[in-house]
Design a protein around this motif. Structure first.
Motif, PDB file in Angstrom:
ATOM      1  N   ILE A 128      46.002  39.573  34.526  1.00  0.00           N
ATOM      2  CA  ILE A 128      44.562  39.710  34.355  1.00  0.00           C
ATOM      3  C   ILE A 128      44.011  40.217  35.680  1.00  0.00           C
ATOM      4  N   SER A 129      42.986  41.053  35.620  1.00  0.00           N
ATOM      5  CA  SER A 129      42.442  41.645  36.845  1.00  0.00           C
ATOM      6  C   SER A 129      40.946  41.405  36.943  1.00  0.00           C
ATOM      7  N   LEU A 130      40.421  41.672  38.130  1.00  0.00           N
ATOM      8  CA  LEU A 130      38.981  41.583  38.368  1.00  0.00           C
ATOM      9  C   LEU A 130      38.643  42.443  39.570  1.00  0.00           C
ATOM     10  N   SER A 131      37.381  42.686  39.747  1.00  0.00           N
ATOM     11  CA  SER A 131      36.887  43.417  40.909  1.00  0.00           C
ATOM     12  C   SER A 131      35.892  42.522  41.631  1.00  0.00           C
ATOM     13  N   VAL A 132      35.956  42.531  42.944  1.00  0.00           N
ATOM     14  CA  VAL A 132      35.049  41.695  43.726  1.00  0.00           C
ATOM     15  C   VAL A 132      34.664  42.438  45.010  1.00  0.00           C
ATOM     16  N   GLU A 133      33.389  42.361  45.337  1.00  0.00           N
ATOM     17  CA  GLU A 133      32.928  42.959  46.581  1.00  0.00           C
ATOM     18  C   GLU A 133      33.482  42.150  47.751  1.00  0.00           C
ATOM     19  N   ARG A 134      33.789  42.839  48.844  1.00  0.00           N
ATOM     20  CA  ARG A 134      34.467  42.195  49.978  1.00  0.00           C
ATOM     21  C   ARG A 134      33.697  41.021  50.564  1.00  0.00           C
ATOM     22  N   ASP A 135      32.365  41.082  50.558  1.00  0.00           N
ATOM     23  CA  ASP A 135      31.612  39.989  51.174  1.00  0.00           C
ATOM     24  C   ASP A 135      31.197  38.905  50.177  1.00  0.00           C
ATOM     25  N   ASN A 136      31.715  38.959  48.972  1.00  0.00           N
ATOM     26  CA  ASN A 136      31.406  37.946  47.962  1.00  0.00           C
ATOM     27  C   ASN A 136      32.235  36.689  48.244  1.00  0.00           C
ATOM     28  N   TYR A 142      39.070  33.200  44.133  1.00  0.00           N
ATOM     29  CA  TYR A 142      40.090  33.996  43.453  1.00  0.00           C
ATOM     30  C   TYR A 142      41.428  33.893  44.168  1.00  0.00           C
ATOM     31  N   ARG A 143      41.415  33.975  45.490  1.00  0.00           N
ATOM     32  CA  ARG A 143      42.664  33.831  46.263  1.00  0.00           C
ATOM     33  C   ARG A 143      43.285  32.460  46.041  1.00  0.00           C
ATOM     34  N   ALA A 144      42.445  31.427  46.099  1.00  0.00           N
ATOM     35  CA  ALA A 144      42.937  30.059  45.926  1.00  0.00           C
ATOM     36  C   ALA A 144      43.547  29.855  44.534  1.00  0.00           C
ATOM     37  N   GLU A 145      43.108  30.634  43.571  1.00  0.00           N
ATOM     38  CA  GLU A 145      43.609  30.511  42.196  1.00  0.00           C
ATOM     39  C   GLU A 145      44.698  31.531  41.882  1.00  0.00           C
ATOM     40  N   GLY A 146      45.274  32.129  42.923  1.00  0.00           N
ATOM     41  CA  GLY A 146      46.453  32.967  42.734  1.00  0.00           C
ATOM     42  C   GLY A 146      46.224  34.451  42.572  1.00  0.00           C
ATOM     43  N   PHE A 147      45.001  34.912  42.713  1.00  0.00           N
ATOM     44  CA  PHE A 147      44.731  36.346  42.640  1.00  0.00           C
ATOM     45  C   PHE A 147      45.063  36.988  43.985  1.00  0.00           C
ATOM     46  N   ALA A 148      45.570  38.208  43.938  1.00  0.00           N
ATOM     47  CA  ALA A 148      45.899  38.954  45.151  1.00  0.00           C
ATOM     48  C   ALA A 148      45.320  40.361  45.032  1.00  0.00           C
ATOM     49  N   VAL A 149      44.959  40.936  46.167  1.00  0.00           N
ATOM     50  CA  VAL A 149      44.426  42.300  46.180  1.00  0.00           C
ATOM     51  C   VAL A 149      45.536  43.270  45.795  1.00  0.00           C
ATOM     52  N   VAL A 150      45.256  44.100  44.792  1.00  0.00           N
ATOM     53  CA  VAL A 150      46.224  45.117  44.361  1.00  0.00           C
ATOM     54  C   VAL A 150      45.724  46.531  44.659  1.00  0.00           C
ATOM     55  N   ARG A 151      44.425  46.652  44.929  1.00  0.00           N
ATOM     56  CA  ARG A 151      43.868  47.954  45.304  1.00  0.00           C
ATOM     57  C   ARG A 151      42.597  47.723  46.114  1.00  0.00           C
ATOM     58  N   GLU A 152      42.537  48.380  47.264  1.00  0.00           N
ATOM     59  CA  GLU A 152      41.352  48.277  48.111  1.00  0.00           C
ATOM     60  C   GLU A 152      40.430  49.452  47.848  1.00  0.00           C
ATOM     61  N   GLY A 153      39.148  49.172  47.766  1.00  0.00           N
ATOM     62  CA  GLY A 153      38.145  50.212  47.602  1.00  0.00           C
ATOM     63  C   GLY A 153      37.287  50.292  48.847  1.00  0.00           C
ATOM     64  N   GLU A 154      36.237  51.062  48.764  1.00  0.00           N
ATOM     65  CA  GLU A 154      35.350  51.234  49.918  1.00  0.00           C
ATOM     66  C   GLU A 154      34.629  49.941  50.262  1.00  0.00           C
ATOM     67  N   SER A 155      34.071  49.264  49.255  1.00  0.00           N
ATOM     68  CA  SER A 155      33.344  48.015  49.507  1.00  0.00           C
ATOM     69  C   SER A 155      33.786  46.888  48.586  1.00  0.00           C
ATOM     70  N   ARG A 156      34.647  47.196  47.631  1.00  0.00           N
ATOM     71  CA  ARG A 156      35.119  46.190  46.692  1.00  0.00           C
ATOM     72  C   ARG A 156      36.610  46.365  46.494  1.00  0.00           C
ATOM     73  N   ASP A 157      37.266  45.282  46.148  1.00  0.00           N
ATOM     74  CA  ASP A 157      38.700  45.299  45.932  1.00  0.00           C
ATOM     75  C   ASP A 157      39.011  44.877  44.494  1.00  0.00           C
ATOM     76  N   THR A 158      40.152  45.343  44.022  1.00  0.00           N
ATOM     77  CA  THR A 158      40.666  44.925  42.727  1.00  0.00           C
ATOM     78  C   THR A 158      41.728  43.876  42.989  1.00  0.00           C
ATOM     79  N   MET A 159      41.612  42.760  42.282  1.00  0.00           N
ATOM     80  CA  MET A 159      42.564  41.664  42.423  1.00  0.00           C
ATOM     81  C   MET A 159      43.200  41.391  41.058  1.00  0.00           C
TER      82      MET A 159
END
Length: 164
Positions: A128-136, A142-159
């Protein structure tokens, strides 16, 4: 029951509330004031609700003890030619989560996140994936629940994370 709230499966009749939670997700910053109609009619956000509830859609709604909805997490499997912010593949559902401001920092978001990951896994989704802005601040959840960054964007990342 999780203290003063509980979770239930999202239904087709929850579409308006999911719209409210989509607006909350878009306006996560303190003082975020993008008007509801602007969020819900933008091409970037409309894809997360249009035609709810399709066969591949599923979700959870958190309700207070008086059955008033206070948060929601849902996912959609989006096509490659109309991907969402967190698109990583055609068979990978993208998660959207929103919690009413008065219910934040009370465990609602974490419970919804854990529940939707479990639900997606029970429906046969390996990831399962999601997108989150870097300063959110939700990035930490999300990290604590096992999500990891799979793609970095300009201001948001996909986890993403596995659901097994």
């Amino acid at each position: 029951m999780y203290g003063d709230f509980s979770l239930r499966r999202a239904a087709q009749t929850d579409a308006m509330f999911l719209g409210d939670m989509l607006v909350e997700a878009a306006n996560w910053r303190a003082g975020g004031v993008r008007p509801r109609h602007e969020v819900l009619t933008s091409a970037d956000h409309r894809r997360y609700l249009a035609g709810w509830k399709r066969t591949a859609d599923d979700g959870l709604v958190a309700t207070a003890s008086d059955d008033v909805p206070v948060g929601a997490a849902w996912y959609r499997v989006l096509p490659q030619n109309a991907p969402g912010f967190g698109f990583i593949g055609v068979a990978v559902p993208e998660l959207i989560i929103g919690v009413h401001p008065l219910w934040r920092a009370r465990g609602v978001g974490r419970s919804l996140l854990r529940g939707i990951v479990h639900l997606a896994g029970s429906q046969g989704h390996a990831r399962i994936s999601l997108s989150v802005e870097r300063d959110n601040f939700a990035r930490n959840l999300y990290r604590a629940e096992g999500f990891a960054v799979v793609r970095e964007g300009e201001s948001r990342d996909t986890m993403a994370r596995g659901t097994a």
